[in-house]
Motif scaffolding. Sequence first.
Motif, PDB file in Angstrom:
ATOM      1  N   GLY A  43       1.092  -3.715   3.343  1.00 31.61           N
ATOM      2  CA  GLY A  43       0.658  -4.750   2.412  1.00 31.61           C
ATOM      3  C   GLY A  43      -0.834  -4.997   2.499  1.00 31.61           C
ATOM      4  O   GLY A  43      -1.532  -5.028   1.487  1.00 31.61           O
ATOM      5  N   ARG A  46      -2.628  -2.471   0.813  1.00 32.86           N
ATOM      6  CA  ARG A  46      -2.284  -2.433  -0.622  1.00 32.86           C
ATOM      7  C   ARG A  46      -1.661  -1.106  -1.074  1.00 32.86           C
ATOM      8  O   ARG A  46      -1.867  -0.680  -2.192  1.00 32.86           O
ATOM      9  CB  ARG A  46      -3.514  -2.714  -1.507  1.00 32.86           C
ATOM     10  N   TYR A  47      -0.929  -0.453  -0.205  1.00 35.19           N
ATOM     11  CA  TYR A  47      -0.149   0.699  -0.673  1.00 35.19           C
ATOM     12  C   TYR A  47       1.006   0.162  -1.504  1.00 35.19           C
ATOM     13  O   TYR A  47       1.756  -0.689  -1.034  1.00 35.19           O
ATOM     14  CB  TYR A  47       0.405   1.503   0.508  1.00 35.19           C
ATOM     15  N   GLN A  48       1.156   0.651  -2.714  1.00 38.41           N
ATOM     16  CA  GLN A  48       2.174   0.113  -3.620  1.00 38.41           C
ATOM     17  C   GLN A  48       3.494   0.878  -3.468  1.00 38.41           C
ATOM     18  O   GLN A  48       3.487   2.080  -3.188  1.00 38.41           O
ATOM     19  CB  GLN A  48       1.684   0.203  -5.058  1.00 38.41           C
ATOM     20  N   THR A  51       9.971  -2.225  -5.947  1.00 35.56           N
ATOM     21  CA  THR A  51      10.332  -3.580  -5.501  1.00 35.56           C
ATOM     22  C   THR A  51      11.761  -3.691  -4.983  1.00 35.56           C
ATOM     23  O   THR A  51      12.254  -4.791  -4.757  1.00 35.56           O
ATOM     24  CB  THR A  51      10.168  -4.575  -6.662  1.00 35.56           C
TER      25      THR A  51
ATOM     26  N   ASN B  27      -3.900 -14.501  -3.637  1.00 36.72           N
ATOM     27  CA  ASN B  27      -3.268 -13.364  -2.959  1.00 36.72           C
ATOM     28  C   ASN B  27      -1.800 -13.224  -3.338  1.00 36.72           C
ATOM     29  O   ASN B  27      -1.282 -12.115  -3.479  1.00 36.72           O
ATOM     30  CB  ASN B  27      -3.379 -13.526  -1.451  1.00 36.72           C
ATOM     31  N   TRP B 116       1.304  -8.133  -2.398  1.00 30.67           N
ATOM     32  CA  TRP B 116       0.281  -7.122  -2.120  1.00 30.67           C
ATOM     33  C   TRP B 116       0.770  -5.694  -2.374  1.00 30.67           C
ATOM     34  O   TRP B 116      -0.038  -4.779  -2.480  1.00 30.67           O
ATOM     35  CB  TRP B 116      -0.210  -7.256  -0.678  1.00 30.67           C
ATOM     36  N   VAL B 117       2.071  -5.515  -2.393  1.00 33.91           N
ATOM     37  CA  VAL B 117       2.574  -4.142  -2.579  1.00 33.91           C
ATOM     38  C   VAL B 117       3.176  -3.926  -3.957  1.00 33.91           C
ATOM     39  O   VAL B 117       3.646  -2.839  -4.278  1.00 33.91           O
ATOM     40  CB  VAL B 117       3.599  -3.772  -1.487  1.00 33.91           C
ATOM     41  N   HIS B 118       3.186  -4.994  -4.766  1.00 30.58           N
ATOM     42  CA  HIS B 118       3.665  -4.848  -6.154  1.00 30.58           C
ATOM     43  C   HIS B 118       2.634  -5.475  -7.087  1.00 30.58           C
ATOM     44  O   HIS B 118       2.939  -6.348  -7.886  1.00 30.58           O
ATOM     45  CB  HIS B 118       5.024  -5.531  -6.331  1.00 30.58           C
ATOM     46  N   MET B 119       1.402  -5.032  -6.967  1.00 25.24           N
ATOM     47  CA  MET B 119       0.313  -5.695  -7.686  1.00 25.24           C
ATOM     48  C   MET B 119       0.312  -5.398  -9.169  1.00 25.24           C
ATOM     49  O   MET B 119      -0.385  -6.047  -9.928  1.00 25.24           O
ATOM     50  CB  MET B 119      -1.033  -5.293  -7.072  1.00 25.24           C
ATOM     51  N   LYS B 120       1.069  -4.401  -9.570  1.00 28.98           N
ATOM     52  CA  LYS B 120       1.019  -4.005 -10.976  1.00 28.98           C
ATOM     53  C   LYS B 120       2.286  -4.372 -11.731  1.00 28.98           C
ATOM     54  O   LYS B 120       2.495  -3.919 -12.853  1.00 28.98           O
ATOM     55  CB  LYS B 120       0.802  -2.486 -11.051  1.00 28.98           C
ATOM     56  N   GLU B 121       3.169  -5.097 -11.102  1.00 25.46           N
ATOM     57  CA  GLU B 121       4.419  -5.431 -11.795  1.00 25.46           C
ATOM     58  C   GLU B 121       4.806  -6.874 -11.464  1.00 25.46           C
ATOM     59  O   GLU B 121       5.700  -7.111 -10.669  1.00 25.46           O
ATOM     60  CB  GLU B 121       5.536  -4.443 -11.446  1.00 25.46           C
ATOM     61  N   ALA B 125       7.865  -8.341  -9.194  1.00 28.46           N
ATOM     62  CA  ALA B 125       7.441  -8.964  -7.945  1.00 28.46           C
ATOM     63  C   ALA B 125       7.955 -10.403  -7.880  1.00 28.46           C
ATOM     64  O   ALA B 125       8.376 -10.879  -6.820  1.00 28.46           O
ATOM     65  CB  ALA B 125       5.928  -8.925  -7.825  1.00 28.46           C
TER      66      ALA B 125
END
Lengths: 276, 624
Positions: A43, A46-48, A51, B27, B116-121, B125
């Motif tokens: 996190g 910022r590795y995506q 979900t 954040n 932080w790991v689903h910043m584009k959805e 999220a």
Amino acid sequence: MAEPQHTIHEKKDEPRAAAGEFEPKIIGFLCNWCSYAGADLCGVSRYQYPTNVRPVRVMCSTRISPHLVLDIFKAGADGILLGGCHLNDCHYISGNFYTEKRVRLMLKLLEDAGVDPKRLRLEWVSASEGEKFSKVVTEFTETIRNLGPNQVKKDAALRSKIAAADEASDTFRLRALVGKELGLEKTGNVYGNKLEQTELEKLIDIATKEEFERSLILELSKDKARSVKELGKIMEVPTDRVLRHIVVLRQKNMLSMDHPEGFTPTYKTIIIGGEQ
Amino acid sequence: MTMAETKKTDPNEKPRIGVYVCHCGSNIGGFVDVPSVAEYAKTLPDVVYATDNLYTCAEDGLTSIREGIRKHNLNRVVVASCTPRTHAPLFQTTCESAGLNKYLFTFVNIREHCSWVHMKEKEKATLKARDLIKMGVARARLLMPQEEEKVDVEPTGLVIGGGVSGMTAALSLADMGFPVHLVEKEGELGGFVRNLNNLYVTEKSATETIKPLIEKVKASKNVKLHLNSQVKSVEGFIGNYDVVMASKGAEDIKTKVGTIVVATGALEFVPEGLYGYNQYPNIVTLTEFEILCKKKSLPSLKNVAFIQCVGSRGQKVSYCSRICCNVAIKNAINIVDNYENMLGLAEKNGTIIDTVPVEKKVPDEILERRRRRRGRERGEEGEAEEVKLGPSEKIEVTVFNRDVMAYGVEHELTYNKAREHRVKFVRYTPENPPKVFMEGNQLMVSYFHETLKLDRSMPVDMVVLSTPMVPQLDTREMSQMLKVPQGQDGWFLEAHVKLRPVDFATDGIYVCGTCKGPADITEAATQAAAAASRAAIPMAKGYVQAEALTSVVDDIKCSGCGTCIQVCPYGAMRKNDKGLAETIVAACKGCGCCGATCPEMAITMTNYTDAQLLAEAKATLEEV
């Protein structure tokens, strides 16, 4: 901090997930000291990733008994991810060696129950492997997406099989065998005799199969008395083997003879008090 | 922080849960629809209050938690924000300050594991954040208040091993005012160092160097010395170890100690069958060479060969023994510089020890050789050789090595000095090691010269084999007795090589010196001082407090099979008077191995029960 890196798992031109498209539900048991910390680092960096994983924090992967995994599959999870420290790096010294042994049993039981063992994945992710965590989750989500939904809620036969696997994992015999396995391999029994890993695994595999079949007999005969032949047919197990299991179960007072159908006796599971 | 009076939380009271969802500035708020998540939280079972904060960890956020507990009479608190690994203690303390037991707090991570790991959805999220809170609430409903157990620590130490590390550790503890038992299996203090001639860097005699230390230990009022003794059994846990020491010809001594320092030292590997050891005359190990030097009983020499890495680095043992390069260089310089003084001159200072605490005592043949040599010197058979050789010009010293590891600045300088003093360093590869053989009566070494690409051979008078340090023979027994682990090579294994280098994973037991791997005297003494100060912490504090994350045994279900005792890595399970399993709370670390193993399913983990974990996981699986 370094420029955050983005791994975009969804290509832009791919059509958006249509309503009703299968979104896997995945439980991720993460150990506090390595995998959970690795997920934290993931996190921070910022590795995506998709979900779909729902992390549950535990102190050590060794905490995860087969019962937890099988019960959650029974409740309909599409996949379960177990994360621990790398071998020899366990915060609790030897915890993950026991995890390995337990996962072997879980996979065997899942196979017996007719659940694709690929739905359970064990991964060692250290606190410094943030990127690995995102890769593992992305890959695993894809695997589960391809396998499709867990049919346990729709398929009664599968439901009783998973229930039987769950019951089998809780038997004294399997828990004791798997619990003592590592000790027997590394330090030996009370006489100091060590046992070969392959030999022990063979022994455990036999016990696993037997306990699963016995649990399945109990599961199938819970609501309806059944004959040996009937059980053999449903379970796809030779009748003499079913009969042997029935003898054992009757000795343990877990199964009783119900009523004869013609000349054929039928058996029913004894349900004790509030238990079960 | 002043602790408000803790409310007695009735475990049977209906849960009243408060949920605090954090924006963490942008954040979380930037990628998750936080207000909608907080609204959603209000719909969850037993949630009586839910809100969102810009920063829950800031003072106004913490105040809102305290106020919520008071105003809404909350008996469970869920914070959805960052990671429990950094922020759980802060929120737990906040709960406690408002009178809520800290174990009634649940952390939900919606930053590192979500925003932080689903910043584009954002949509997905947000759904995930809702789900995670639902899981947290499901867990919170089943939480129970826990009491932390305080255990007194006996302010007495035990140090096992009377070598340099053991003595340093014991003295260090004694100087801090703690009584210490120092157990040494041999009849005198000093350990391995007693074998050595002089010590590198300082060039001082080993005996002279450790003399003041031995004297201080003997003079210290706080050190109770047990020579010729061994630790027979250790039972208990941090603060409360019951120790039985057995002495030769005396009754067993029983005592209670709070902490234990393990400093049992190491042995030298005996290169049986390697390079003609025990086969040809005048082939000795590094330590045997030191003994000969110390006793001033070297034979006359013109050519000496040292062979490095004998048995180590993938031959008999996998590791590099670290110090043998430095020791060989020291001895090589000794020979070229100080040869005359090392010959069989009259022994004046210090006592000569005949026992060599190596795996095997000095081989009989070596003793025999030495006897013959002494005989020769006395002219008993043939004529004694003329030993009046000049220093460096007349002696050739060759060090056969795979690569010289003279680590550290000082040792690098010593290495340079050796080269200036005409010590030859010849490299060999593991595939093509030097060979030792006899040609008539002459000991020979043949080798492949890597630079010249030629096979060469040379006559030698003595071959010194640099063999690695190996763990004491009783390391395994000791590790079982103390319930501490050994690493792959058999050395004692510290809890963490960098973060906890002198602690064992088991609380209250510490490790230093060569029993955890090859080390020289300076390193061993440094480790010993570190171990002593680690051991002093709980003793100075007087108690240890165990987090209430431990296993609990159900007496009714337990059959006393003992499997949990076998699997516990901390020795935290024991049998009670009824023959049933029992958790030693002070020793338990809460990994849960016993709980997942117990064949009777009689063991649960406080704060991580099956029911809590299943409720948490299953919450997300419920059909909406």
